[in-house]
Design a protein around this motif. Structure first.
Motif, PDB file in Angstrom:
ATOM      1  N   GLN A   9       0.837  -1.202   0.000  1.00 29.15           N
ATOM      2  CA  GLN A   9       0.000   0.000   0.000  1.00 29.15           C
ATOM      3  C   GLN A   9       0.871   1.251   0.000  1.00 29.15           C
ATOM      4  O   GLN A   9       0.546   2.226  -0.666  1.00 29.15           O
ATOM      5  CB  GLN A   9      -0.924  -0.002   1.215  1.00 29.15           C
ATOM      6  CG  GLN A   9      -2.134  -0.898   1.009  1.00 29.15           C
ATOM      7  CD  GLN A   9      -3.014  -0.983   2.228  1.00 29.15           C
ATOM      8  OE1 GLN A   9      -2.542  -0.830   3.346  1.00 29.15           O
ATOM      9  NE2 GLN A   9      -4.283  -1.235   2.007  1.00 29.15           N
ATOM     10  N   TYR A  69     -11.444   3.746  -3.275  1.00 30.07           N
ATOM     11  CA  TYR A  69     -12.117   2.445  -3.192  1.00 30.07           C
ATOM     12  C   TYR A  69     -11.147   1.408  -2.637  1.00 30.07           C
ATOM     13  O   TYR A  69      -9.940   1.631  -2.611  1.00 30.07           O
ATOM     14  CB  TYR A  69     -12.596   1.983  -4.576  1.00 30.07           C
ATOM     15  CG  TYR A  69     -13.761   2.767  -5.124  1.00 30.07           C
ATOM     16  CD1 TYR A  69     -14.943   2.888  -4.410  1.00 30.07           C
ATOM     17  CD2 TYR A  69     -13.675   3.388  -6.373  1.00 30.07           C
ATOM     18  CE1 TYR A  69     -16.011   3.620  -4.917  1.00 30.07           C
ATOM     19  CE2 TYR A  69     -14.738   4.117  -6.880  1.00 30.07           C
ATOM     20  CZ  TYR A  69     -15.895   4.229  -6.147  1.00 30.07           C
ATOM     21  OH  TYR A  69     -16.940   4.943  -6.650  1.00 30.07           O
ATOM     22  N   SER A  70     -11.688   0.257  -2.275  1.00 31.69           N
ATOM     23  CA  SER A  70     -10.832  -0.814  -1.778  1.00 31.69           C
ATOM     24  C   SER A  70     -10.189  -1.542  -2.971  1.00 31.69           C
ATOM     25  O   SER A  70     -10.898  -1.999  -3.881  1.00 31.69           O
ATOM     26  CB  SER A  70     -11.668  -1.786  -0.948  1.00 31.69           C
ATOM     27  OG  SER A  70     -11.066  -3.044  -0.904  1.00 31.69           O
ATOM     28  N   ASN A  72      -8.651  -4.371  -2.872  1.00 33.98           N
ATOM     29  CA  ASN A  72      -9.044  -5.776  -2.741  1.00 33.98           C
ATOM     30  C   ASN A  72     -10.358  -6.058  -3.467  1.00 33.98           C
ATOM     31  O   ASN A  72     -10.462  -6.998  -4.245  1.00 33.98           O
ATOM     32  CB  ASN A  72      -9.246  -6.085  -1.248  1.00 33.98           C
ATOM     33  CG  ASN A  72      -8.230  -7.050  -0.720  1.00 33.98           C
ATOM     34  OD1 ASN A  72      -7.288  -7.417  -1.411  1.00 33.98           O
ATOM     35  ND2 ASN A  72      -8.409  -7.469   0.508  1.00 33.98           N
ATOM     36  N   THR A  73     -11.338  -5.230  -3.192  1.00 32.35           N
ATOM     37  CA  THR A  73     -12.668  -5.394  -3.803  1.00 32.35           C
ATOM     38  C   THR A  73     -12.569  -5.252  -5.314  1.00 32.35           C
ATOM     39  O   THR A  73     -13.169  -6.026  -6.057  1.00 32.35           O
ATOM     40  CB  THR A  73     -13.647  -4.339  -3.234  1.00 32.35           C
ATOM     41  OG1 THR A  73     -13.555  -4.366  -1.818  1.00 32.35           O
ATOM     42  CG2 THR A  73     -15.085  -4.612  -3.643  1.00 32.35           C
ATOM     43  N   ASP A 153     -18.355  -5.426   1.143  1.00 29.71           N
ATOM     44  CA  ASP A 153     -17.417  -5.609   0.035  1.00 29.71           C
ATOM     45  C   ASP A 153     -17.660  -6.932  -0.694  1.00 29.71           C
ATOM     46  O   ASP A 153     -17.578  -6.994  -1.921  1.00 29.71           O
ATOM     47  CB  ASP A 153     -15.969  -5.541   0.543  1.00 29.71           C
ATOM     48  CG  ASP A 153     -15.613  -4.162   1.066  1.00 29.71           C
ATOM     49  OD1 ASP A 153     -16.232  -3.190   0.599  1.00 29.71           O
ATOM     50  OD2 ASP A 153     -14.741  -4.053   1.937  1.00 29.71           O
TER      51      ASP A 153
END
Lengths: 186, 79
Positions: A9, A69-70, A72-73, A153
């Motif tokens: 990240q 936004y995520s 991962n999603t 999510d």
């Protein structure tokens, strides 16, 4: 796991979501194994080819990703949609019933005999319980218990209401608990 | 909580057991996959069109134009 997350990240926080070989390598190292496992839940054959296609799609659309936004999603949504399109194009069943890799094969990769002994029986029970679930439920279980995603999510990735995710998670827990009762008693 | 822990360990082991794959070189692949939309017209493209047009013209247009078309086609084919 937490440190690993922070590292990748941090890379994107400093470099931004720009497509480059370095950015691709960071995503690849973080996601290729979980994604491969996620794909194999849907499609057993050609999973590695699909993984490469999905990774290329992620790379080509990296500058379109909105950092609020995520990630991962986003990546799992791309993966799931790509797999669904693949199955639709080939007019294959969306929920193929395929045998999972046997527990013996899985533990053949582990080099720690103590670790093998401790986990083998437990993992056999979990394996049986997960095999009894259909493809969607297995994916929900993976996203929840491995990725630690929120119901909201998971609902976005699976394109179902949040309430449905909660009820399916309850069903998954009950199925696994039932299977693990015999292990717990032993 | 115990179930969550067990499942997490189960998935971790499953994922760790997967084959290690090296990342592909995306720079080269992506350029190969997305060809440039800009099409540069080459001189031989134009010459090809002239030759084809001349060849067709000699059958379609009689008299004077016939000879012009034939001359043009012979001239260009002679290149």
């Amino acid at each position: 796991m937490h440190n690993q997350l922070e590292t990748w990240q941090l890379y994107f926080q400093t470099q931004g979501f720009k497509p480059s070989q370095e950015a691709f390598n960071v995503i690849w190292m973080k996601y290729y194994k979980p994604l491969l496992y996620f794909i194999q839940n849907m499609i057993r054959h050609h999973a590695e080819d699909l993984l490469q296609e999905i990774m290329m799609k992620v790379y080509q659309n990296l500058d379109r990703f909105k950092p609020w936004y995520s990630f991962n999603t986003w990546i799992y949504t791309i993966a799931r949609n790509h797999c669904i399109n693949y199955l639709k194009k080939r007019k294959l069943d969306l929920h193929p019933v395929e045998k999972w890799e046997t527990i013996e094969n899985i533990h053949a990769h582990s080099h720690n005999p103590e670790h093998q002994l401790l986990n083998q029986e437990l993992h056999q029970h979990i394996d049986v319980a997960l095999q009894s679930l259909d493809c969607d439920l297995r994916q929900i279980a993976f996203l929840r218990f491995y990725e630690g995603m929120k119901c909201r999510d998971i609902a976005q990735i699976m394109e179902i209401p949040t309430g449905t995710v909660k009820s399916r998670l309850h069903h998954i827990r009950q199925t696994i608990k039932k299977e693990l009762e015999s292990y717990d008693e032993a | 909580m115990k179930l969550n822990k067990w499942l997490r360990r189960y998935y971790k082991d499953q994922i760790e057991s997967l084959q290690t794959l090296d990342p592909p070189l995306v720079g080269q692949r992506s350029h190969a996959q997305i060809p440039s939309k800009k099409r540069v017209v080459q001189w031989d493209d134009i010459l090809g069109i002239i030759v084809t047009a001349a060849y067709i013209l000699q059958f379609l247009i009689p008299t004077t134009w016939f000879s012009w078309g034939r001359c043009l086609s012979i001239f260009t084919l002679g290149f």
